[in-house]
Design a protein around this motif. Structure first.
Motif, PDB file in Angstrom:
ATOM      1  N   VAL A 102       0.923  -1.136  -0.031  1.00 55.53           N
ATOM      2  CA  VAL A 102      -0.130  -0.047   0.046  1.00 55.53           C
ATOM      3  C   VAL A 102       0.916   1.062  -0.156  1.00 55.53           C
ATOM      4  O   VAL A 102       1.296   1.933   1.120  1.00 55.53           O
ATOM      5  N   GLY A 103       1.293   1.570  -1.152  1.00 55.59           N
ATOM      6  CA  GLY A 103       2.295   2.676  -1.454  1.00 55.59           C
ATOM      7  C   GLY A 103       1.743   3.999  -1.044  1.00 55.59           C
ATOM      8  O   GLY A 103       0.653   4.271  -1.180  1.00 55.59           O
ATOM      9  N   ASP A 104       2.583   5.019  -0.733  1.00 56.17           N
ATOM     10  CA  ASP A 104       2.148   6.451  -0.403  1.00 56.17           C
ATOM     11  C   ASP A 104       1.943   6.990  -1.824  1.00 56.17           C
ATOM     12  O   ASP A 104       1.456   8.216  -2.077  1.00 56.17           O
ATOM     13  N   SER A 105       2.317   6.136  -3.063  1.00 58.23           N
ATOM     14  CA  SER A 105       2.113   6.717  -4.519  1.00 58.23           C
ATOM     15  C   SER A 105       0.547   6.764  -4.496  1.00 58.23           C
ATOM     16  O   SER A 105       0.243   7.387  -5.632  1.00 58.23           O
ATOM     17  N   LEU A 106      -0.086   6.111  -3.787  1.00 57.39           N
ATOM     18  CA  LEU A 106      -1.672   6.468  -3.812  1.00 57.39           C
ATOM     19  C   LEU A 106      -1.907   8.047  -3.875  1.00 57.39           C
ATOM     20  O   LEU A 106      -2.823   8.318  -4.665  1.00 57.39           O
ATOM     21  N   GLY A 107      -1.263   8.644  -3.319  1.00 57.64           N
ATOM     22  CA  GLY A 107      -1.439  10.032  -3.230  1.00 57.64           C
ATOM     23  C   GLY A 107      -1.327  10.751  -4.836  1.00 57.64           C
ATOM     24  O   GLY A 107      -2.151  11.529  -5.168  1.00 57.64           O
ATOM     25  N   MET A 108      -0.621  10.076  -5.772  1.00 53.99           N
ATOM     26  CA  MET A 108      -0.454  10.497  -6.950  1.00 53.99           C
ATOM     27  C   MET A 108      -1.351   9.968  -7.734  1.00 53.99           C
ATOM     28  O   MET A 108      -2.342  10.204  -8.799  1.00 53.99           O
ATOM     29  N   VAL A 109      -1.501   8.298  -7.585  1.00 54.53           N
ATOM     30  CA  VAL A 109      -2.211   7.553  -8.613  1.00 54.53           C
ATOM     31  C   VAL A 109      -3.766   7.709  -8.302  1.00 54.53           C
ATOM     32  O   VAL A 109      -4.532   7.787  -9.321  1.00 54.53           O
ATOM     33  N   VAL A 110      -4.048   7.735  -7.050  1.00 55.42           N
ATOM     34  CA  VAL A 110      -5.410   7.678  -6.888  1.00 55.42           C
ATOM     35  C   VAL A 110      -6.074   9.203  -6.550  1.00 55.42           C
ATOM     36  O   VAL A 110      -7.208   9.555  -6.873  1.00 55.42           O
ATOM     37  N   HIS A 111      -5.438   9.959  -5.908  1.00 60.73           N
ATOM     38  CA  HIS A 111      -5.900  11.316  -5.213  1.00 60.73           C
ATOM     39  C   HIS A 111      -5.232  12.660  -6.298  1.00 60.73           C
ATOM     40  O   HIS A 111      -5.737  13.538  -6.002  1.00 60.73           O
ATOM     41  N   GLY A 112      -4.449  12.147  -7.035  1.00 56.63           N
ATOM     42  CA  GLY A 112      -4.199  13.202  -8.001  1.00 56.63           C
ATOM     43  C   GLY A 112      -3.295  14.341  -7.715  1.00 56.63           C
ATOM     44  O   GLY A 112      -3.113  15.315  -8.193  1.00 56.63           O
ATOM     45  N   LEU A 113      -2.386  13.887  -6.673  1.00 55.07           N
ATOM     46  CA  LEU A 113      -1.418  14.751  -6.052  1.00 55.07           C
ATOM     47  C   LEU A 113      -0.397  14.804  -6.904  1.00 55.07           C
ATOM     48  O   LEU A 113      -0.165  13.853  -7.655  1.00 55.07           O
ATOM     49  N   ASP A 114       0.451  15.942  -6.776  1.00 56.71           N
ATOM     50  CA  ASP A 114       1.839  16.079  -7.382  1.00 56.71           C
ATOM     51  C   ASP A 114       2.874  15.076  -7.107  1.00 56.71           C
ATOM     52  O   ASP A 114       4.047  14.805  -7.758  1.00 56.71           O
ATOM     53  N   ASP A 157       3.048   1.645   3.653  1.00 58.53           N
ATOM     54  CA  ASP A 157       3.967   2.862   3.597  1.00 58.53           C
ATOM     55  C   ASP A 157       3.748   3.597   4.806  1.00 58.53           C
ATOM     56  O   ASP A 157       2.745   4.214   5.128  1.00 58.53           O
ATOM     57  N   MET A 158       4.800   4.302   5.485  1.00 59.24           N
ATOM     58  CA  MET A 158       4.789   5.258   6.391  1.00 59.24           C
ATOM     59  C   MET A 158       4.921   6.493   5.880  1.00 59.24           C
ATOM     60  O   MET A 158       5.909   6.712   4.847  1.00 59.24           O
ATOM     61  N   PRO A 159       3.855   7.333   5.926  1.00 63.15           N
ATOM     62  CA  PRO A 159       4.091   8.718   4.867  1.00 63.15           C
ATOM     63  C   PRO A 159       4.952   9.761   5.408  1.00 63.15           C
ATOM     64  O   PRO A 159       5.382   9.637   6.676  1.00 63.15           O
ATOM     65  N   PHE A 160       5.111  10.660   4.767  1.00 64.52           N
ATOM     66  CA  PHE A 160       6.435  11.886   5.255  1.00 64.52           C
ATOM     67  C   PHE A 160       5.472  12.579   6.308  1.00 64.52           C
ATOM     68  O   PHE A 160       4.571  12.658   6.462  1.00 64.52           O
ATOM     69  N   GLY A 161       6.701  12.738   7.089  1.00 65.13           N
ATOM     70  CA  GLY A 161       6.600  13.534   8.419  1.00 65.13           C
ATOM     71  C   GLY A 161       5.842  12.326   9.533  1.00 65.13           C
ATOM     72  O   GLY A 161       5.832  12.817  10.902  1.00 65.13           O
ATOM     73  N   SER A 162       5.630  11.158   9.328  1.00 61.37           N
ATOM     74  CA  SER A 162       5.143  10.422  10.107  1.00 61.37           C
ATOM     75  C   SER A 162       6.088   9.547  11.156  1.00 61.37           C
ATOM     76  O   SER A 162       5.674   8.702  11.967  1.00 61.37           O
ATOM     77  N   TYR A 163       7.559   9.458  10.578  1.00 64.24           N
ATOM     78  CA  TYR A 163       8.371   8.722  11.366  1.00 64.24           C
ATOM     79  C   TYR A 163       9.849   9.394  11.424  1.00 64.24           C
ATOM     80  O   TYR A 163      10.883   8.830  12.412  1.00 64.24           O
ATOM     81  N   GLU A 164      10.023  10.492  10.723  1.00 64.80           N
ATOM     82  CA  GLU A 164      11.378  11.086  10.547  1.00 64.80           C
ATOM     83  C   GLU A 164      11.911  11.834  11.932  1.00 64.80           C
ATOM     84  O   GLU A 164      13.131  11.918  12.209  1.00 64.80           O
ATOM     85  N   GLU A 165      11.069  12.228  12.891  1.00 62.97           N
ATOM     86  CA  GLU A 165      11.367  13.295  13.895  1.00 62.97           C
ATOM     87  C   GLU A 165      12.142  12.160  15.078  1.00 62.97           C
ATOM     88  O   GLU A 165      13.133  12.688  15.516  1.00 62.97           O
ATOM     89  N   SER A 166      11.458  11.228  15.114  1.00 61.72           N
ATOM     90  CA  SER A 166      12.285  10.355  16.197  1.00 61.72           C
ATOM     91  C   SER A 166      11.992   9.093  16.380  1.00 61.72           C
ATOM     92  O   SER A 166      10.820   8.520  15.643  1.00 61.72           O
ATOM     93  N   PRO A 167      12.873   7.811  17.062  1.00 65.68           N
ATOM     94  CA  PRO A 167      12.263   6.416  16.700  1.00 65.68           C
ATOM     95  C   PRO A 167      10.836   6.275  17.524  1.00 65.68           C
ATOM     96  O   PRO A 167      10.118   5.330  17.152  1.00 65.68           O
ATOM     97  N   GLN A 168      10.635   7.338  18.569  1.00 61.65           N
ATOM     98  CA  GLN A 168       9.585   6.958  19.330  1.00 61.65           C
ATOM     99  C   GLN A 168       8.337   7.369  18.533  1.00 61.65           C
ATOM    100  O   GLN A 168       7.246   6.901  18.577  1.00 61.65           O
ATOM    101  N   GLN A 169       8.255   8.363  17.795  1.00 60.00           N
ATOM    102  CA  GLN A 169       7.465   8.940  16.704  1.00 60.00           C
ATOM    103  C   GLN A 169       6.931   7.939  15.832  1.00 60.00           C
ATOM    104  O   GLN A 169       5.985   7.448  15.421  1.00 60.00           O
ATOM    105  N   ALA A 170       8.103   7.361  15.403  1.00 58.16           N
ATOM    106  CA  ALA A 170       7.767   6.240  14.222  1.00 58.16           C
ATOM    107  C   ALA A 170       7.359   5.186  14.872  1.00 58.16           C
ATOM    108  O   ALA A 170       6.336   4.540  14.212  1.00 58.16           O
ATOM    109  N   PHE A 171       7.477   4.675  16.333  1.00 57.88           N
ATOM    110  CA  PHE A 171       6.874   3.497  16.679  1.00 57.88           C
ATOM    111  C   PHE A 171       5.379   3.850  16.903  1.00 57.88           C
ATOM    112  O   PHE A 171       4.311   2.944  16.769  1.00 57.88           O
ATOM    113  N   ARG A 172       5.183   4.984  17.669  1.00 58.68           N
ATOM    114  CA  ARG A 172       3.669   5.515  17.811  1.00 58.68           C
ATOM    115  C   ARG A 172       2.757   5.220  16.398  1.00 58.68           C
ATOM    116  O   ARG A 172       1.708   4.755  16.513  1.00 58.68           O
TER     117      ARG A 172
END
Length: 290
Positions: free
Chosen positions: A47-59, A88-103
């Motif tokens: 379930v790729g975050d490419s769905l933003g472009m393929v399904v939702h028409g994002l750039d 897929d974990m989307p942009f901004g959902s895991y980069e801040e810290s391992p703890q954020q990524a785990f939650r």
């Protein structure tokens, strides 16, 4: 016991065990119907975050949210029975810290029932991948072209075409393997480098625009079916469904405008109990009762 209950899903450990063995086959999936069609052919569905472009028409994939990934992940889990489902974990959902990524990864797994998550980045994600794996979350890594970093990379550009880039990309592959990732997607990487990475790391490499020497391959399903209107260099068209859809919609529109559809076979009759037959309004047809 139902036939569905007897089907055992592929696990992350199963994929890990395919290193150097039978080639791993995978595709993206974003909806239940497409997941159902791809399920019996694939070892895992992404379930790729490419769905933003393929399904939702994002750039790009950057605006995709955690809620979007969860919604589509739930749909793919409902539509599939056998394949491992990776979200897929989307942009901004895991980069801040391992703890954020785990939650956030824990939330994805709890709310979708998927078997693993995928996150982008090599050496910089080593600590985070290790943190997740040690806490029971199987992680698929992603190196080379990382679409979430499109604004830093300056576009969707192939990686490793300059041999000077090879040591850093190889270091990324080794770092995610060392951290415990069960496999690694290698995207848009020069073919000789992808083959070298595959030969050196101990986990399966999943190529997309990389090398046939990789342990497996993945494509965006809609791309290989000709549904997106774009064909990246690394995509082969295994079908051209867009032409069929265009013709079907055109035929439908023509019949509606000519009032040929719906016809007698597509409308509901009124039961005439007194005469023990069915009457179709506006028609002389008399049908046997249901």
């Amino acid at each position: 016991m139902s036939s569905q209950a007897q089907i055992k899903r592929v696990t992350a450990l199963d994929i890990r065990g395919r290193k150097g063995g039978e080639t791993v086959v995978s595709l993206t999936a974003y909806t239940a119907p497409m997941a159902a069609l791809a399920d019996r052919h694939c070892d895992f569905l992404l379930v790729g975050d490419s769905l933003g472009m393929v399904v939702h028409g994002l750039d790009s994939t950057v605006p995709v949210t955690l809620e979007m990934m969860i919604l589509h992940g739930q749909a793919v889990m409902r539509g599939s029975q056998r394949a491992l489902v990776v979200v897929d974990m989307p942009f901004g959902s895991y980069e801040e810290s391992p703890q954020q990524a785990f939650r956030n990864a824990a939330r994805v797994m709890q709310e979708t029932g998927c078997g693993a998550v995928k996150l982008e980045g090599g050496a910089r994600m080593e600590e985070t991948i290790r943190f997740l794996v040690e806490r029971g979350i199987p992680v698929m890594a992603h190196i080379g072209l990382t679409p979430q970093a499109v604004n830093v990379l300056g576009g969707f550009k192939a990686q490793g075409r300059d041999r000077a880039e090879w040591p850093a990309i190889m270091a990324d592959a080794e770092a995610v393997t060392r951290a415990g990732a069960f496999s690694v997607v290698v995207e848009a990487v020069a073919e000789p480098l992808a083959a070298e990475i595959t030969g050196k790391v101990a986990v399966p490499t999943i190529g997309i625009g990389a090398s046939a020497a990789c342990d497996g391959q993945i494509l965006v399903l809609d791309d290989m079916l000709g549904l997106t209107g774009r064909v990246p260099k690394f995509v082969k068209l295994f079908g051209n469904l867009a032409e069929g859809v265009d013709k079907a919609v055109g035929d439908y529109a023509a019949e509606v405008r000519a009032r040929r559809f719906p016809g007698p076979a597509h409308v509901y009759a009124v039961k005439d109990k007194a005469r023990n037959h069915l009457v179709i309004p506006g028609s002389s047809l008399r049908l046997a009762p249901e």
